[in-house]
Design a protein around this motif. Structure first.
Motif, PDB file in Angstrom:
ATOM      1  N   HIS A  67      12.297 -10.051   2.694  1.00  0.00           N
ATOM      2  CA  HIS A  67      12.585  -8.645   2.374  1.00  0.00           C
ATOM      3  C   HIS A  67      13.610  -8.217   3.439  1.00  0.00           C
ATOM      4  CE1 HIS A  67       8.499  -8.374   0.218  1.00  0.00           C
ATOM      5  NE2 HIS A  67       8.309  -9.395   1.021  1.00  0.00           N
ATOM      6  N   ARG A  74       8.889  -0.866  12.073  1.00  0.00           N
ATOM      7  CA  ARG A  74       7.485  -0.422  12.071  1.00  0.00           C
ATOM      8  C   ARG A  74       6.741  -0.922  13.308  1.00  0.00           C
ATOM      9  NH1 ARG A  74       6.886  -1.679   6.238  1.00  0.00           N
ATOM     10  NH2 ARG A  74       4.773  -2.424   6.615  1.00  0.00           N
ATOM     11  N   ILE A  97       4.378  -0.027   3.646  1.00  0.00           N
ATOM     12  CA  ILE A  97       5.542  -0.140   2.763  1.00  0.00           C
ATOM     13  C   ILE A  97       6.156   1.243   2.510  1.00  0.00           C
ATOM     14  CG2 ILE A  97       6.279  -0.781   0.419  1.00  0.00           C
ATOM     15  CD1 ILE A  97       4.041  -2.952   0.483  1.00  0.00           C
ATOM     16  N   HIS A 169       6.045  -2.866  -5.910  1.00  0.00           N
ATOM     17  CA  HIS A 169       5.643  -3.217  -4.537  1.00  0.00           C
ATOM     18  C   HIS A 169       4.643  -2.195  -4.009  1.00  0.00           C
ATOM     19  CE1 HIS A 169       7.310  -4.566  -0.307  1.00  0.00           C
ATOM     20  NE2 HIS A 169       6.189  -5.190  -0.622  1.00  0.00           N
ATOM     21  N   PHE A 204       3.501  -7.015  -6.372  1.00  0.00           N
ATOM     22  CA  PHE A 204       2.453  -7.106  -5.352  1.00  0.00           C
ATOM     23  C   PHE A 204       1.133  -6.809  -6.051  1.00  0.00           C
ATOM     24  CE2 PHE A 204       1.008  -5.185  -0.978  1.00  0.00           C
ATOM     25  CZ  PHE A 204       0.236  -6.301  -0.723  1.00  0.00           C
ATOM     26  N   HIS A 232       3.368 -11.831  -5.300  1.00  0.00           N
ATOM     27  CA  HIS A 232       2.612 -11.702  -4.049  1.00  0.00           C
ATOM     28  C   HIS A 232       1.140 -11.724  -4.470  1.00  0.00           C
ATOM     29  CE1 HIS A 232       6.390 -10.268  -2.311  1.00  0.00           C
ATOM     30  NE2 HIS A 232       5.832 -10.260  -1.128  1.00  0.00           N
ATOM     31  N   GLN A 235      -3.098 -12.164  -1.093  1.00  0.00           N
ATOM     32  CA  GLN A 235      -2.771 -12.018   0.339  1.00  0.00           C
ATOM     33  C   GLN A 235      -3.950 -11.425   1.118  1.00  0.00           C
ATOM     34  OE1 GLN A 235       0.506  -9.353   1.371  1.00  0.00           O
ATOM     35  NE2 GLN A 235       0.428  -9.934   3.524  1.00  0.00           N
ATOM     36  N   HIS A 255       1.842 -16.187  -0.496  1.00  0.00           N
ATOM     37  CA  HIS A 255       0.779 -15.777   0.458  1.00  0.00           C
ATOM     38  C   HIS A 255      -0.449 -16.674   0.271  1.00  0.00           C
ATOM     39  CE1 HIS A 255       2.571 -12.319   2.443  1.00  0.00           C
ATOM     40  NE2 HIS A 255       3.002 -11.899   1.268  1.00  0.00           N
ATOM     41  N   ASN A 309      10.028  -9.111   6.938  1.00  0.00           N
ATOM     42  CA  ASN A 309       9.921  -7.702   6.547  1.00  0.00           C
ATOM     43  C   ASN A 309       9.508  -6.928   7.786  1.00  0.00           C
ATOM     44  OD1 ASN A 309       6.916  -6.833   6.476  1.00  0.00           O
ATOM     45  ND2 ASN A 309       6.865  -8.833   5.467  1.00  0.00           N
ATOM     46  N   GLY A 311       7.059  -4.958   8.371  1.00  0.00           N
ATOM     47  CA  GLY A 311       5.649  -4.674   8.591  1.00  0.00           C
ATOM     48  C   GLY A 311       4.838  -5.909   8.931  1.00  0.00           C
ATOM     49  N   SER A 312       4.619  -6.746   7.913  1.00  0.00           N
ATOM     50  CA  SER A 312       3.657  -7.837   8.093  1.00  0.00           C
ATOM     51  C   SER A 312       4.265  -9.115   8.653  1.00  0.00           C
ATOM     52  CB  SER A 312       2.973  -8.149   6.753  1.00  0.00           C
ATOM     53  OG  SER A 312       3.926  -8.634   5.828  1.00  0.00           O
TER      54      SER A 312
HETATM   55  N1  DI6 Z   1       3.326  -8.441   1.264  1.00  0.00           N
HETATM   56  C1  DI6 Z   1       4.089  -8.675   2.316  1.00  0.00           C
HETATM   57  O1  DI6 Z   1       3.839  -9.448   3.192  1.00  0.00           O
HETATM   58  C2  DI6 Z   1       5.282  -7.855   2.241  1.00  0.00           C
HETATM   59  N2  DI6 Z   1       5.138  -7.273   0.953  1.00  0.00           N
HETATM   60  C3  DI6 Z   1       3.974  -7.603   0.461  1.00  0.00           C
HETATM   61  O2  DI6 Z   1       3.597  -7.228  -0.625  1.00  0.00           O
HETATM   62  C4  DI6 Z   1       5.223  -6.851   3.337  1.00  0.00           C
HETATM   63  C5  DI6 Z   1       5.702  -5.513   2.987  1.00  0.00           C
HETATM   64  C6  DI6 Z   1       5.614  -4.540   4.112  1.00  0.00           C
HETATM   65  O3  DI6 Z   1       4.586  -4.435   4.815  1.00  0.00           O
HETATM   66  O4  DI6 Z   1       6.611  -3.834   4.304  1.00  0.00           O
END
Ligand code: DI6
Ligand code: FE
Length: 396
Positions: A67, A74, A97, A169, A204, A232, A235, A255, A309, A311-312
């Motif tokens: 991404h 973040r 997100i 998403h 997602f 996705h 996860q 994932h 990305n 975040g994660s």
């Molecule tokens: N899983 C992820 O690891 C990324 N999107 C998702 O569906 C992370 C997206 C985010 O946290 O910005």
């Protein structure tokens, strides 16, 4: 024609093994494909010859899940998670997100491009020659289109870019009803595809995102338009996403920490690639491991990617993923490297790259290393000497 000779080639030819050629040579034709690969002693004679001086050569790296285009960062959530707040809690409180969606909408196209170029240069610096980039931080027709356009423009850096539509998403703030939003996601697709911006469609599937029934509607729209799907899946919980993906002949399910035995079986039967994302596993301090032994036993091809990305998985190091694939997930160094080359390509539906074999695209990396296992054994260290990519700089 150009001949590269005197290198240690990890060809990854066939379905297993390094395919090592100790003193090997590669002949690249004028269309940018390997015309011949074999021992230097048997190489065809040509005028244009480059010496590899014993360096290691592998296929170019394929990062099949990123991404890369977004605004903001973040790091605040990183601190929250260190204090024990979970990724799902942050998402439910309107962060996650959704906070990147706000920052992405607020950024100009040139700001998005400049930031994404910096990230893409980092991937290129570690040998990436093909990258997949998802939308999913715009969540309206214009903002999704903008993300996909920016992603495509990264090809100017000399990188093959594949773009994936991931509007499913998260639920954007202007929608209250997820089903109504899914209607919109399906309605936006034809125009984006007609604009040449979409190679595949992703979603997602998760309790904090969209249900299997909602994802199925997105998948049906994609298939109606002739686009392959990815997901996705599993996860944070087992939603049966892998089975749903397999039913739609998905290129990949990604994932998979919570993947069930039935999910493994469905993927094996459909030929769906398992894309493992150790960066997200690590950053979220996940403890549930993806079922690597079951995937292996069932013959499901395993790919690895950065999932870059904000975040994660805020990593820009495919080499670190090689190491984490082994240390965290128990892959062999060979499985890790196949995951970031030939199987990464398969997760994108690409069968013309990822191995040093006659007929394939001549994307390759030259490393300061004696054996390919060294690439996975070290971390925080970049032994790349040179990257040869047929997507040449300035040629979109
Ligand atoms: N899983 C992820 O690891 C990324 N999107 C998702 O569906 C992370 C997206 C985010 O946290 O910005
Ligand atoms: Fe992702």
């Amino acid at each position: 024609m150009k001949l590269w000779r005197g290198g240690r080639l990890a060809t990854l030819a066939g379905e297993r093994g390094w395919g090592l050629i100790d003193d090997g040579a590669l002949l690249v034709d004028d269309s940018g494909h390997f015309a011949w690969v074999g021992p230097s002693a048997d190489a065809p004679r040509v005028d244009d010859v480059a010496e590899l001086h014993g360096a290691l050569v592998t296929p170019g790296l394929v990062d099949c899940h990123t991404h890369l285009v977004y605004g903001g960062n973040r790091a605040n959530e990183f601190e929250q998670r260190l204090h024990g707040v979970s990724y799902a809690d942050i998402a439910r409180a309107g962060g996650g997100i959704k906070s990147t969606v706000a920052a992405t909408r607020a950024a100009s196209e040139s700001e998005l491009l400049a930031a994404a170029q910096r990230r893409a240069r980092a991937l290129i610096g570690e040998g990436v020659t093909t990258v997949e980039i998802k939308s999913g931080y715009g969540l309206d027709a214009a903002s999704e289109a903008r993300m996909l356009r920016v992603a495509r423009r990264l090809a100017d850096l000399g990188l093959d870019v594949r773009t994936t539509y991931l509007a499913a998403h998260a639920l954007p703030p202007e929608f209250r009803d997820a089903d109504a939003y899914i209607d919109a996601v399906c309605a936006w697709l034809p125009e984006l595809q007609a604009g040449g911006l979409v190679d595949a469609v992703d979603a997602f599937c998760e309790h904090i995102a969209f249900s299997p029934a909602q994802v199925a509607r997105v998948f049906e729209a994609a298939l109606q338009h002739g686009l392959p799907v990815k997901l996705h899946a599993e996860q944070l919980s087992d939603q049966g996403g892998a089975q749903l993906a397999a039913r739609h002949r998905a290129l990949s399910a990604d994932h998979l920490e919570y993947l069930s035995p039935a999910g493994v079986q469905a993927m094996a039967e459909a030929g769906t690639v398992a894309v493992l994302l150790p960066g997200a596993f690590y950053a979220l301090r996940e403890t549930r491991l993806p079922p690597v032994a079951a995937l292996r036993e069932a013959g499901v091809p395993i790919a690895l990617a950065t999932d870059h990305n904000p975040g994660s998985s805020p990593t820009l190091s495919p080499l670190l993923m090689l190491n984490m694939g082994c240390v965290l997930f128990g892959l062999t160094p060979e499985e890790s490297l196949r995951g970031l080359t030939v199987n990464g390509a398969r997760a994108l539906g690409l069968h013309d790259r990822g191995q040093l074999v006659a007929g394939q695209r001549a994307d390759f990396c030259i490393w300061q290393a004696g054996h390919p296992r060294e690439l996975a054994a070290s971390f925080g260290h970049n032994p790349l000497i040179e990257r040869v990519c047929q997507a040449r700089q300035g040629e979109p």
